[in-house]
Structure formats: C-alpha cells, structure tokens
Write a protein that holds these residues in place. Structure first.
Motif, mmCIF file in Angstrom:
data_model
loop_
_atom_site.group_PDB
_atom_site.id
_atom_site.type_symbol
_atom_site.label_atom_id
_atom_site.label_comp_id
_atom_site.label_asym_id
_atom_site.label_seq_id
_atom_site.Cartn_x
_atom_site.Cartn_y
_atom_site.Cartn_z
ATOM 1 N N TRP A 22 49.823 42.221 44.366
ATOM 2 C CA TRP A 22 50.586 40.936 44.780
ATOM 3 C C TRP A 22 51.781 40.860 44.098
ATOM 4 O O TRP A 22 52.124 39.826 44.147
ATOM 5 C CB TRP A 22 49.323 40.015 44.664
ATOM 6 C CG TRP A 22 48.030 39.871 44.765
ATOM 7 C CD1 TRP A 22 47.487 40.942 45.663
ATOM 8 C CD2 TRP A 22 46.836 39.422 44.286
ATOM 9 N NE1 TRP A 22 46.041 40.883 45.662
ATOM 10 C CE2 TRP A 22 45.669 39.689 44.925
ATOM 11 C CE3 TRP A 22 46.908 37.991 43.395
ATOM 12 C CZ2 TRP A 22 44.527 39.484 44.561
ATOM 13 C CZ3 TRP A 22 45.359 37.532 43.221
ATOM 14 C CH2 TRP A 22 44.237 38.376 43.982
ATOM 15 N N GLY A 36 52.082 35.989 34.152
ATOM 16 C CA GLY A 36 51.273 34.870 34.670
ATOM 17 C C GLY A 36 50.650 34.080 33.695
ATOM 18 O O GLY A 36 50.761 32.722 33.972
ATOM 19 N N HIS A 64 43.270 31.446 37.269
ATOM 20 C CA HIS A 64 44.548 31.034 36.760
ATOM 21 C C HIS A 64 45.002 32.070 35.708
ATOM 22 O O HIS A 64 45.966 31.773 34.944
ATOM 23 C CB HIS A 64 44.458 29.880 36.359
ATOM 24 C CG HIS A 64 44.387 28.584 37.552
ATOM 25 N ND1 HIS A 64 45.362 28.470 38.504
ATOM 26 C CD2 HIS A 64 43.402 27.972 37.796
ATOM 27 C CE1 HIS A 64 45.175 27.490 39.350
ATOM 28 N NE2 HIS A 64 43.728 27.031 38.723
ATOM 29 N N GLY A 65 44.082 33.281 35.481
ATOM 30 C CA GLY A 65 44.752 34.101 34.798
ATOM 31 C C GLY A 65 43.458 34.330 33.417
ATOM 32 O O GLY A 65 42.478 33.657 33.498
ATOM 33 N N GLU A 87 46.107 26.248 43.190
ATOM 34 C CA GLU A 87 46.722 27.291 43.670
ATOM 35 C C GLU A 87 46.906 26.997 45.288
ATOM 36 O O GLU A 87 46.021 26.837 46.034
ATOM 37 C CB GLU A 87 45.751 28.565 44.011
ATOM 38 C CG GLU A 87 45.330 29.207 42.431
ATOM 39 C CD GLU A 87 43.965 29.937 42.915
ATOM 40 O OE1 GLU A 87 44.467 31.549 42.827
ATOM 41 O OE2 GLU A 87 43.169 29.755 42.686
ATOM 42 N N ASP A 107 49.863 26.610 40.429
ATOM 43 C CA ASP A 107 50.242 27.938 40.102
ATOM 44 C C ASP A 107 50.518 28.691 41.517
ATOM 45 O O ASP A 107 49.793 29.159 42.203
ATOM 46 C CB ASP A 107 48.814 28.497 39.584
ATOM 47 C CG ASP A 107 48.509 29.976 39.286
ATOM 48 O OD1 ASP A 107 49.444 30.644 39.725
ATOM 49 O OD2 ASP A 107 47.449 30.403 38.943
ATOM 50 N N ILE A 128 51.851 31.665 41.156
ATOM 51 C CA ILE A 128 51.960 33.011 40.708
ATOM 52 C C ILE A 128 52.057 34.158 41.612
ATOM 53 O O ILE A 128 52.410 35.213 41.631
ATOM 54 C CB ILE A 128 51.024 33.396 39.617
ATOM 55 C CG1 ILE A 128 51.585 32.436 38.450
ATOM 56 C CG2 ILE A 128 51.047 34.714 39.057
ATOM 57 C CD1 ILE A 128 50.514 32.465 37.173
ATOM 58 N N SER A 175 55.177 34.175 38.687
ATOM 59 C CA SER A 175 55.422 35.383 37.883
ATOM 60 C C SER A 175 55.269 36.612 39.132
ATOM 61 O O SER A 175 55.959 36.351 40.130
ATOM 62 C CB SER A 175 54.063 35.547 36.891
ATOM 63 O OG SER A 175 54.590 36.810 36.227
ATOM 64 N N LYS A 176 54.582 37.219 38.939
ATOM 65 C CA LYS A 176 54.161 38.673 39.957
ATOM 66 C C LYS A 176 55.692 38.724 40.756
ATOM 67 O O LYS A 176 56.342 39.861 40.394
ATOM 68 C CB LYS A 176 52.904 38.275 40.833
ATOM 69 C CG LYS A 176 51.785 38.254 40.062
ATOM 70 C CD LYS A 176 50.386 38.419 41.000
ATOM 71 C CE LYS A 176 49.221 38.668 40.521
ATOM 72 N NZ LYS A 176 48.426 37.479 39.950
HETATM 73 C C1 LIG Z 1 47.677 37.119 38.906
HETATM 74 C C2 LIG Z 1 47.622 35.406 38.597
HETATM 75 C C3 LIG Z 1 47.528 35.000 37.351
HETATM 76 C C4 LIG Z 1 47.745 35.635 36.195
HETATM 77 O O1 LIG Z 1 48.860 36.489 36.087
HETATM 78 P P1 LIG Z 1 48.987 37.708 35.031
HETATM 79 O O2 LIG Z 1 50.606 38.261 34.957
HETATM 80 O O3 LIG Z 1 48.187 38.645 35.677
HETATM 81 O O4 LIG Z 1 48.569 37.155 33.656
HETATM 82 C C5 LIG Z 1 47.377 33.605 37.404
HETATM 83 N N1 LIG Z 1 47.058 32.997 38.728
HETATM 84 C C6 LIG Z 1 47.277 33.491 40.016
HETATM 85 C C7 LIG Z 1 47.070 32.946 41.070
HETATM 86 C C8 LIG Z 1 47.484 34.896 39.936
HETATM 87 O O5 LIG Z 1 47.249 35.419 41.175
#
Ligand SMILES: *Cc1c(COP(=O)(O)O)cnc(C)c1O
Length: 454
Positions: free
Chosen positions: A57, A124, A158-159, A232, A266, A268, A294-295
């Motif tokens: 992702w 993330g 959420h991680g 999310e 979130d 991410i 992030s991602k």
């Molecule tokens: C991947 C993800 C995280 C965590 O991110 P990392 O970079 O792997 O720590 C948190 N929340 C969601 C929705 C994610 O998909």
C-alpha cells in the motif's frame, strides 16, 4: 571447497522478517528482489512479478519513477540529514506548505485549508503516536484532564507501536500484548460487503446501519472521558478492506463535534489518491483535528510520515515551556525523504494523476464484477477507488486452513504478488497501473481462485 552461501541462506541465517511465521520460511522463503520498475518487481532469476498490492500500500506512481529517483539523488548529494530541532531546510518547509495547501478544506469554506501545521515523523505508527499524544496533552492544557481516553472503531488497525496498538479495534493485533495496552472504547462499525465505488458519492451510505446508532450512543455515554476518536476513513485496509460507508463516517464525525470529542483520521493507507481523491476524508467533507499520513507520502519510496494539525490547535501549547509538545524522532523530516515527497506531489500535478485514475477506477470495477461473476467461490466484492476486495468462501479452501498462503503462493507461481487477508483477496496496485496490467492482474486472480477454491 567452501560453499558460497546464497542470498536465501544468508537471509535465513541473519534476518527476522516482519509478519512472517518461522514455520512458513521453508514453504515460502523470502523471494530475493533485485530491481523494480512501474508495477513490476524483478527477482534474482530475471523473472518479472506484477505487484498487485503496491508493495503493501505504499507505491503511488510505480516503482523507481525517474522524477522521484532524480529528486532523491539530488537531495542525497546536497543535504542528506540534519537534526530538526533548532534547524530547518527547504524540502521540509516546501513539503509542509504543499501538504497544507492540498489538505481537506474547512467544511463550507472551499477556499480555506483547515490545517495550519505539519508535524513530521518517520513511519505510520509514529504519526499515530504523535496524534494520540497531541490529543491527550491538549486536553490537559485546556483544563479537561478527565478527557483522557480514546475511542476507536471495531475491526480497525492503526499500527504496531504500543500506543497505536492500544487503539487497534481488532483484537487480533492487540491480544498478545493486552497487558501492556491502555483500554480503548471500541465502537461498532458496519461492513458493507458489496460497497461500490459510486457509493462514495452517497452521503447516507451506512448511516442507517444499526452500528451507526450504537456507535453514537457509546460516544454520548463516554463523552466526558473521551479525548478523541480515531478512524480510518472510507476503508479499513488491514481489517479485510471493509468499507463502512460515507454516511457512517459523517454521522460519527458529527456526533464528535457535538460532544467535544476530537477526531483523528488515520489516512496512512488511503491518502494520495487511493480512494480517487487526494484524501479519503474529502468524500465525507470532513476536516478532522489531526490527520496521519505515511505510506504514499514519499510516493512509497522512503520512510516518512506526517501529522496534519488543524488551524488553532497549537494554541493549547503556547505559554510556559512546560506546555510544549516534547516529542521527537532522530530522523524527523529527513531531507531526502521530504524531497521524495515533494517530487511525488509534483507528479500528481504534472501527470494529472487523479484525473487519469478515474478511468482506472472504472476499469477496476468492471474487472472486479467479472471475476465475481466468474466464480461462485466469491461471496461478495467491493470497491472504493483503487481498492477492490473479494470475500472468498473459506470452506472451500485448503484443509490446513492456510487459505491466504495458498492463494499467495499460487499467484506468485504465475508471476503476480497478492497477499490476501485470510479469506479476503484484494487488489491495491500503484495508481500508475495500466489497463493492460490490470487485465493481467484480474486474469491471474481468476485462475488462482479456481485453482485454490475449485
Ligand atoms: C500501515 C498502517 C499503519 C502503520 O504504518 P507503519 O508505517 O507500518 O508503522 C497505521 N495505520 C494504517 C491504516 C496503516 O495502513
């Protein structure tokens, strides 16, 4: 004669892989990858593998996009890193400016970004920790020390760090570490197993589900102790790609505003075009207090994360030094990662990515419907933007219960990377995937479903 160990042997001797059972290492040893281009990975034997899940992702414009690679090389040769407390640099400031300009608007005020500050971090989970700590500390400094708990949605992820784990609504992730975690209030959340992309335009989708009223009742019952609710938006990716509906999201966000509960989004996994808009929150016209990214932030090339902070939120942190937010990571706002992020956002403009993606989304929908019609092992399928998921009939799977592993291995033999979430097969490719590549992904998926589920 001494034996020259292979990469696999050296890996087996030295590496502990994430989310991998030791027992599976024999059956499916980690595959050595030597290069990547677009949606294709190349293994050590020269075989090309279509990456159907955007390297978990992260990938937005495809692997090794020359524009991002050049930006990284330039930045690495100019300023690789500097501490971010007491120092600043162009890539971080320019990226923050750009993120704030793109961020969700103030509801009802299309011109004004709702966000005023960006707090950078490096993964993330760290961006979630930042959001949780900001929400908690803001309550203390507003004179609301009783508002110190968090609410989360059932089935959410959420991680993996302890704070983030504590707000995972799915017990699967939490359970082994239960004694280490603060207890969250878990709100019921609808699953719309047949969610269609077009439903994102329906402001009421999911609003009438029984879970919506139950969730709001829980928020009301706990409002006095709740600092924030974390969600999310649009897709619970790790939670088998469940799509609770825009109307559910709008209803609980509205309740949060009414009850003085901050909202943390979130994004991410879902920001940067994954749902067809830059941010998933846009579908529900939301501007949460805090947004975690992030991602795809670096285009999926380097570790980078950010927490977007609503205008005015910082006022609670002004005054005495003791009111400051004392949080840092060594690689906060790493210049190379920020340069990659900027280059990725430039590509969104230069290549008109969101406009192009809308036809890819339509094609994905057609291919998904065809696969679902092709096999009665597909019980339901759903889509939001560039994400499509199929619920499969696990009873027809292998007798050892390892359905995901069987599907993953069968697809890899055909040169396609998928990684089903148990009985949920999904596609989440880079936004740059071509129609032809999508068709290949769909063909192989259909063959694999037939092979494994009959
Ligand atoms: C991947 C993800 C995280 C965590 O991110 P990392 O970079 O792997 O720590 C948190 N929340 C969601 C929705 C994610 O998909």
């Amino acid at each position: 004669m001494t034996h020259e160990p292979s990469l696999r042997e050296r890996d087996a001797a030295a590496i502990w892989h994430p989310a991998t059972h030791f027992a599976d290492l024999e059956r499916v040893p980690p595959l050595p990858i030597v290069a990547a281009q677009g949606v294709w990975l190349r293994d050590a034997s020269g075989r090309e593998i279509l990456d159907g899940i955007g390297s978990w992702w992260t990938s937005v414009h495809g692997h090794c996009h020359p524009h991002i690679a050049a930006a990284i090389a330039r930045q690495a040769a100019t300023l690789d890193h500097v501490m971010f407390a007491g120092f600043t640099h162009e890539p971080a400031v320019a990226l923050a400016e750009r993120l704030l300009a793109l961020a969700p608007r103030e509801p009802g005020q299309p011109g004004a970004s709702a966000y005023g500050k960006v707090f950078f971090s490096d993964c993330g989970s760290a961006s979630i920790e930042v959001a949780l700590k900001l929400a908690f500390q803001s309550r203390l400094q507003r004179g609301q020390p009783h508002k110190r708990r968090f609410a989360t949605l059932a089935n959410s992820y959420h991680g993996e760090t302890l704070g983030a784990l504590a707000v995972c609504g799915s017990a699967t992730w939490r359970e082994p570490f239960g004694p280490l975690l603060r207890e969250s209030i878990v709100l019921p959340c609808p699953a719309l197993p047949e969610h269609r992309h077009a439903w994102l335009d329906d402001p009421d989708a999911g609003a009438a589900a029984p879970e919506t009223a139950q969730a709001i009742a829980l928020l009301e019952a706990h409002a006095d102790e709740l600092a924030a609710l974390i969600v999310e938006p649009i897709i619970q990716c790790a939670g088998k790609m469940r799509m609770p509906g825009v109307g559910y999201l709008r209803s609980i966000a509205q309740a949060c505003r009414r009850l003085d509960i901050q909202l943390i989004a979130d994004e991410i996994a879902v920001a940067f075009g994954r749902t067809g808009r830059m941010f998933a929150c846009e579908w529900a016209e939301l501007a949460p207090e805090l947004v975690c990214l992030s991602k795809g932030l670096s285009g999926g090339t380097l570790p980078l994360a950010a927490t977007l902070i609503r205008r005015g939120f910082e006022h609670d942190f002004a005054g005495e030094p003791s009111r400051s937010f004392m949080h840092s990571h060594s690689f906060t706002a790493n210049p190379i990662a920020c340069a990659a992020g900027l280059a990725s956002l430039e590509l969104f403009e230069q290549e008109a990515v969101l406009a192009r993606t809308s036809s890819t989304i339509a094609r994905l929908g057609t291919l998904a419907a065809a696969l679902a019609a092709d096999s009665d092992a597909v019980l339901a399928h759903r889509q939001a933007g560039m994400v499509v998921a199929f619920d499969l009939d696990a009873r027809r799977g292998p007798s050892d219960g390892r359905l995901s592993l069987a599907l993953r291995s069968a697809a890899l033999e055909r040169g396609v990377l998928v990684r089903p979430l148990h009985d949920t097969l999904y596609w989440m490719p880079a936004l740059s995937i071509t129609a032809h590549e999508l068709e290949h992904l769909a063909e192989v998926s259909a063959a694999v479903v037939h092979e494994v589920l009959g």
